[in-house]
Enzyme design. Structure first.
Site, PDB file in Angstrom:
ATOM      1  N   ARG A 167       4.809 -12.821  10.207  1.00  0.00           N
ATOM      2  CA  ARG A 167       5.463 -11.562   9.856  1.00  0.00           C
ATOM      3  C   ARG A 167       6.815 -11.473  10.555  1.00  0.00           C
ATOM      4  NH1 ARG A 167       1.953  -6.724  12.231  1.00  0.00           N
ATOM      5  NH2 ARG A 167       3.736  -5.571  11.450  1.00  0.00           N
ATOM      6  N   LYS A 186       3.665   2.172  10.538  1.00  0.00           N
ATOM      7  CA  LYS A 186       3.647   3.457   9.842  1.00  0.00           C
ATOM      8  C   LYS A 186       3.074   4.550  10.735  1.00  0.00           C
ATOM      9  CE  LYS A 186       3.206   1.107   5.419  1.00  0.00           C
ATOM     10  NZ  LYS A 186       2.293   0.694   4.332  1.00  0.00           N
ATOM     11  N   GLU A 198       0.865  -1.186   0.000  1.00  0.00           N
ATOM     12  CA  GLU A 198       0.000   0.000   0.000  1.00  0.00           C
ATOM     13  C   GLU A 198       0.898   1.232   0.000  1.00  0.00           C
ATOM     14  OE1 GLU A 198      -3.562  -0.366   2.729  1.00  0.00           O
ATOM     15  OE2 GLU A 198      -2.345  -2.031   3.456  1.00  0.00           O
TER      16      GLU A 198
END
Length: 555
Positions: A266, A276, A38
């Protein structure tokens, strides 16, 4: 693409085994993967794990790997992030197949699929706001309840959705939701939002749209349209797989096969910030200067610090692919870099905290040329010239006035060897009016160059140095962990966890032969591995980042 030497270990992970089985059973004729970031921030170390997996599988099986920008939320997206994503991938050494793909490429067809779901009475326009949608959704222990707008007639839903598309309603006042099951044990299946109103200019489509599909709605359809065979994602998307299958099973999509999703853990790094939202918090509060701050684990930050593409990829190959979530120690990342630079980095000397030494029995205008190897174990890397002169710099921490049992450096009245040079003895200390050492008078033994020291001679150790005349001023940036605690994943306010001493700056000196160097990575003896970030030959000054400190017993 450079692959980790023990690639067979990496190839044993469960996803490779699945792909192997699919090929053996002739399930697919062409393996196709994708990397779908993204564009709302910079890529980080966790993305490298996903990048390595997707691109390596495609390359290993002679398949394809696409780069698809999942650009469904113009509120948080920026073209600069897209450019950063492309730059990071190319720097790592990965090249995507074909042109870059965008989720926005499919906006027209996604809109048609949304209308198809409405016509099948599988989607409805809801007027609940986002807060009420969350309340109605329920919890893990309590089922959700139906929206009062859930049973609108299909015709009314179509009219409202078309008016949403034409900009009749305020942002946040309406959304399109799938009609699935508000009592489902899987929360994501409780009538998830498929479209929302956003009056934002899109970096690819401009102002053509004011409604945008959610990631969940667009993602699985894009995978299917692109012919993705193995849709690889992290474990937090495990429940999403059920929604993806529901969407694909309920639209008339003409594809050869549906993408099959597989989840893996992850990458969580010790003392690392990859969120973020938290990085934006650090930026807004002036704790860091940018997404490429060398203390961050963004790819641009790691690049600026001095990590190499091969060391980062090899790190990901080493840790492998599993379904078990854990926190990787930062020492494992550092080890991958040390393993590489221990073989490739030029050895040289630098003094970060300079202390002047005056050799009292050495002539003022004399200099002695010394030859030193650029690498102690690799003659092919050649040699260098250094000069021994009357005045030299040593590290401030390499001198003590009073001896201690385990101190192996220069002490008043004792001897120490200078690397590649002579044995010197500290004779006298000169201090200023505040008691700070200005310089030290030493004597040198001219008969010790290149010779072994007698067993009964008490030489304390070996220290590095540079000539005052033949050295270049340099600034050194030394980094420590930005966080004081290991895991902040579930903590919102990280202010109290910030390490205020995560950056130290020193002004010292390096060997003058570095001024015209073509190299970027060095091992400064006893100081660590450093990366040259700026070399001003005109002003004769250099700037270095320390990437990692030296491991014990590293040469």
């Amino acid at each position: 693409m450079k692959i980790y030497k023990d690639f067979n270990f990496y190839k044993k992970n469960f996803i490779f085994q699945i792909v192997n089985s699919d090929i053996k059973n002739k399930k697919y004729t062409l393996i196709c993967t994708r990397f779908p970031p993204e564009p709302n921030g910079y890529l980080h170390l966790g993305h490298i794990k996903a990048i390595c997996l997707n691109f390596t599988i495609a390359k290993y099986y002679n398949g394809k790997c696409y780069l698809r920008i999942d650009d469904t939320n113009p509120s948080t997206e920026n073209i600069k992030y897209i450019e950063a994503i492309k730059k990071d991938l190319l720097w790592l050494g990965f090249k995507w197949d074909g042109k870059i793909k965008y989720s926005s490429d499919y906006f027209n067809i996604l809109y048609k699929y949304a209308i198809e779901l409405i016509n099948k009475d599988l989607a409805y326009v809801d007027e609940l706001n986002i807060q009420d949608i969350r309340k109605y959704r329920g919890t893990l222990l309590q089922p959700g309840k139906n929206s009062p707008y859930r049973n609108r007639p299909k015709k009314e839903n179509l009219e409202l959705f078309q008016k949403m598309r034409l900009g009749y309603f305020q942002e946040g006042s309406m959304s399109l939701r799938a009609k699935i099951d508000m009592k489902s044990n899987i929360i994501i299946m409780r009538d998830p939002v498929l479209y929302r109103i956003k009056y934002r200019k899109h970096h690819q489509t401009g102002k053509k749209w004011c409604i945008y599909p959610t990631y969940d709605f667009s993602h699985c359809i894009a995978d299917a349209l692109e012919g993705i065979t193995h849709s690889l994602c992290t474990l937090e998307f495990q429940d999403n797989r059920i929604l993806y299958n529901w969407i694909l099973n309920n639209i008339n999509i003409n594809v050869k096969y549906y993408p099959k999703q597989y989840e893996f853990s992850r990458l969580n790094i010790e003392n690392g910030i990859t969120s973020k939202r938290k990085i934006n918090f650090l930026l807004q509060n002036g704790i860091i200067k940018g997404w490429d701050d060398p203390r961050l684990f963004t790819i641009s930050g790691l690049r600026k610090r001095g990590y190499t593409p091969s060391s980062l990829k090899n790190f990901c190959y080493k840790i492998g692919i599993t379904k078990k979530n854990n926190i990787i120690e930062i020492s494992s990342l550092e080890s991958s870099l040390r393993e590489e630079l221990n073989k490739t980095a030029y050895r040289t000397m630098a003094v970060l905290k300079p202390l002047k030494i005056i050799i009292k029995n050495f002539p003022k205008k004399k200099k002695i040329k010394l030859i030193a190897p650029n690498h102690p174990h690799n003659p092919k890397m050649g040699s260098k010239i250094i000069y021994f002169t009357k005045e030299i710099y040593i590290n401030l921490l390499d001198f003590m006035e009073k001896d201690t049992k385990n101190y192996k450096r220069l002490v008043l009245g004792k001897e120490v060897r200078l690397r590649h040079a002579f044995v010197i003895r500290a004779e006298k200390i000169i201090k200023d009016s505040f008691g700070k050492i200005k310089y030290i008078y030493c004597s040198y033994d001219p008969n010790t160059l290149g010779k072994k020291i007698e067993k009964n001679r008490n030489v304390k150790g070996v220290i590095h140095w540079v000539s005052c005349l033949y050295s270049i001023p340099a600034t050194f940036y030394l980094y420590k962990n930005l966080l004081l605690k290991n895991n902040t994943e579930n903590i919102n306010d990280i202010t109290s966890m910030i390490n205020t001493k995560s950056l130290s700056i020193y002004n010292g000196f390096v060997e003058s032969n570095l001024l015209k160097t073509n190299n970027s990575h060095f091992q400064f003896e006893r100081e660590g591995y450093f990366y040259l970030i700026y070399n001003n030959q005109k002003e004769k000054t250099m700037f270095f980042n320390r990437i990692v400190s030296l491991k014990e017993n590293y040469n």
